[in-house]
Design an enzyme around this catalytic site. Sequence first.
Site, PDB file in Angstrom:
ATOM      1  NE  ARG A   1      29.166 -33.966   4.460  1.00 26.51           N
ATOM      2  CZ  ARG A   1      30.148 -33.570   3.638  1.00 26.51           C
ATOM      3  NH1 ARG A   1      29.976 -32.520   2.858  1.00 26.51           N
ATOM      4  NH2 ARG A   1      31.280 -34.241   3.568  1.00 26.51           N
TER       5      ARG A   1
ATOM      6  CD  GLU B   1      24.433 -34.054  -0.915  1.00 28.42           C
ATOM      7  OE1 GLU B   1      24.268 -32.844  -0.688  1.00 28.42           O
ATOM      8  OE2 GLU B   1      25.549 -34.566  -1.115  1.00 28.42           O
TER       9      GLU B   1
HETATM   10  P1  NAI Z   1      36.952 -28.133  10.014  1.00 27.80           P
HETATM   11  O1  NAI Z   1      36.904 -29.386  10.816  1.00 27.80           O
HETATM   12  O2  NAI Z   1      38.291 -27.514   9.711  1.00 27.80           O
HETATM   13  O3  NAI Z   1      36.051 -27.002  10.706  1.00 27.80           O
HETATM   14  C1  NAI Z   1      34.776 -27.233  11.217  1.00 27.80           C
HETATM   15  C2  NAI Z   1      34.517 -26.174  12.280  1.00 27.80           C
HETATM   16  O4  NAI Z   1      33.162 -26.302  12.706  1.00 27.80           O
HETATM   17  C3  NAI Z   1      35.406 -26.329  13.532  1.00 27.80           C
HETATM   18  O5  NAI Z   1      36.020 -25.098  13.843  1.00 27.80           O
HETATM   19  C4  NAI Z   1      34.422 -26.747  14.612  1.00 27.80           C
HETATM   20  O6  NAI Z   1      34.789 -26.265  15.903  1.00 27.80           O
HETATM   21  C5  NAI Z   1      33.145 -26.093  14.103  1.00 27.80           C
HETATM   22  N1  NAI Z   1      31.945 -26.624  14.729  1.00 27.80           N
HETATM   23  C6  NAI Z   1      31.729 -27.832  15.295  1.00 27.80           C
HETATM   24  N2  NAI Z   1      30.498 -27.899  15.820  1.00 27.80           N
HETATM   25  C7  NAI Z   1      29.916 -26.692  15.578  1.00 27.80           C
HETATM   26  C8  NAI Z   1      28.649 -26.138  15.900  1.00 27.80           C
HETATM   27  N3  NAI Z   1      27.727 -26.824  16.585  1.00 27.80           N
HETATM   28  N4  NAI Z   1      28.379 -24.875  15.500  1.00 27.80           N
HETATM   29  C9  NAI Z   1      29.307 -24.150  14.831  1.00 27.80           C
HETATM   30  N5  NAI Z   1      30.531 -24.616  14.523  1.00 27.80           N
HETATM   31  C10 NAI Z   1      30.823 -25.877  14.883  1.00 27.80           C
HETATM   32  O7  NAI Z   1      36.174 -28.454   8.666  1.00 27.80           O
HETATM   33  P2  NAI Z   1      36.330 -27.766   7.238  1.00 27.80           P
HETATM   34  O8  NAI Z   1      37.415 -28.448   6.469  1.00 27.80           O
HETATM   35  O9  NAI Z   1      36.377 -26.296   7.375  1.00 27.80           O
HETATM   36  O10 NAI Z   1      34.957 -28.199   6.537  1.00 27.80           O
HETATM   37  C11 NAI Z   1      33.707 -27.695   6.991  1.00 27.80           C
HETATM   38  C12 NAI Z   1      32.601 -28.532   6.378  1.00 27.80           C
HETATM   39  O11 NAI Z   1      32.571 -28.324   4.958  1.00 27.80           O
HETATM   40  C13 NAI Z   1      32.823 -30.044   6.520  1.00 27.80           C
HETATM   41  O12 NAI Z   1      32.296 -30.503   7.743  1.00 27.80           O
HETATM   42  C14 NAI Z   1      32.077 -30.607   5.357  1.00 27.80           C
HETATM   43  O13 NAI Z   1      30.784 -30.959   5.814  1.00 27.80           O
HETATM   44  C15 NAI Z   1      31.971 -29.453   4.370  1.00 27.80           C
HETATM   45  N6  NAI Z   1      32.623 -29.724   3.090  1.00 27.80           N
HETATM   46  C16 NAI Z   1      31.879 -29.558   1.943  1.00 27.80           C
HETATM   47  C17 NAI Z   1      32.448 -29.802   0.708  1.00 27.80           C
HETATM   48  C18 NAI Z   1      31.694 -29.567  -0.576  1.00 27.80           C
HETATM   49  O14 NAI Z   1      32.100 -30.088  -1.620  1.00 27.80           O
HETATM   50  N7  NAI Z   1      30.608 -28.804  -0.580  1.00 27.80           N
HETATM   51  C19 NAI Z   1      33.830 -30.292   0.600  1.00 27.80           C
HETATM   52  C20 NAI Z   1      34.536 -30.368   1.865  1.00 27.80           C
HETATM   53  C21 NAI Z   1      33.928 -30.118   3.065  1.00 27.80           C
END
Ligand code: NAI
Length: 333
Positions: free
Chosen positions: A233, A262
């Site tokens: 993000r 964005e």
């Molecule tokens: P997820 O929910 O499976 O994993 C997120 C991880 O971040 C979790 O392990 C959580 O504990 C960790 N986290 C929470 N707070 C944190 C912090 N302060 N510091 C470090 N880690 C922390 O999410 P997923 O599916 O892996 O997606 C990750 C991100 O990717 C989403 O939040 C979304 O913003 C982004 N995304 C981007 C897309 C794109 O098209 N560029 C598409 C889909 C998701």
Amino acid sequence: MRVAMFSTKSYDQHYFELANVEHGHELTFLEPRLLGHTVSLAAGYPAVCAFVNDQLDAHVLRTLSEHGTTLIALRSAGFNHVDLEAADALGLTVVRVPAYSPHAVAEHALALVLALNRRIFRAYNRVREGNFSLEGLLGFDLHGKTVGVIGTGKIGVLFARIMTGLGCRVIAYDPYPQAEAEEVVEYVALSELFARADVISLHCPLTPQTHHLIGADAVAQMKDGVMLINTSRGRLVDTLAVIEGLKSGRIGNLGLDVYEEEEDLFFQDLSDRVIQDDAFSRLLTFPNVLITGHQGFFTEEAVTSIAHTTLANITAFERDHGTIHRVTSEQVV
Ligand code: NAI
């Protein structure tokens, strides 16, 4: 259900119409983003489907509720653009697509790493113009380098596995470490990750705690010439701090699929307009910056899965007010 679908493009219409054969909802495809001045387009629709740059603040949610909407179906995993407390207070149900293809985003992060490292975008243009000089195209072996993954959820772990396959050592920071991830990553403190990583990739959600996680302090702790990748993000990164890091050489490569501001840029053709965002324009001047317009999710598998899950969420709500994949201010179901 009658669904007002905001921010839709031709590809959304194509994949949602295909998936809707099973569901039979009445879908109205609207090009505008959902904003304070477009919310009236949803009047009378019991369900609204929104994407990442739609603005679901308290004002918009109140208007939706007053006009008869009861369900907000997000066709994204992220829900940082929704005022969940306001939605709860208004009795609006918010559902999302928790996972569609984590591979799509992890592989896009890899694409940014490889394209940046070997300056593929510069090489492509040069060769087309008959310029076969290698000046400025020098990369480095990824094999043996240390990759720092911030956030080891679905996407972060996949990215870690991919980088391990290239012979990298992967260190990670996550306040909630996952046992499964420990097969591929070594968990370290954030400051240690900044100090050791040659490549840093962000895979954590945007929350009040992660807003500007990469600011001037963080950049100052990084290795000289570090490669920074953000496919998560935009607001995780303080753009002005990163521009300073690029100018000083502290940041040697920057790959972005998301950008702080964005909302006014991405998902539209602005090639005939003057870009008003000076920080974004400055980023475009660096030879070691590669930006894509939030396309990490954009694979056939992912958009198919997004359409199916979104419509299944709507069907479940319609049948029995089922709350599959619901998000509230308290918990994520
Ligand atoms: P997820 O929910 O499976 O994993 C997120 C991880 O971040 C979790 O392990 C959580 O504990 C960790 N986290 C929470 N707070 C944190 C912090 N302060 N510091 C470090 N880690 C922390 O999410 P997923 O599916 O892996 O997606 C990750 C991100 O990717 C989403 O939040 C979304 O913003 C982004 N995304 C981007 C897309 C794109 O098209 N560029 C598409 C889909 C998701």
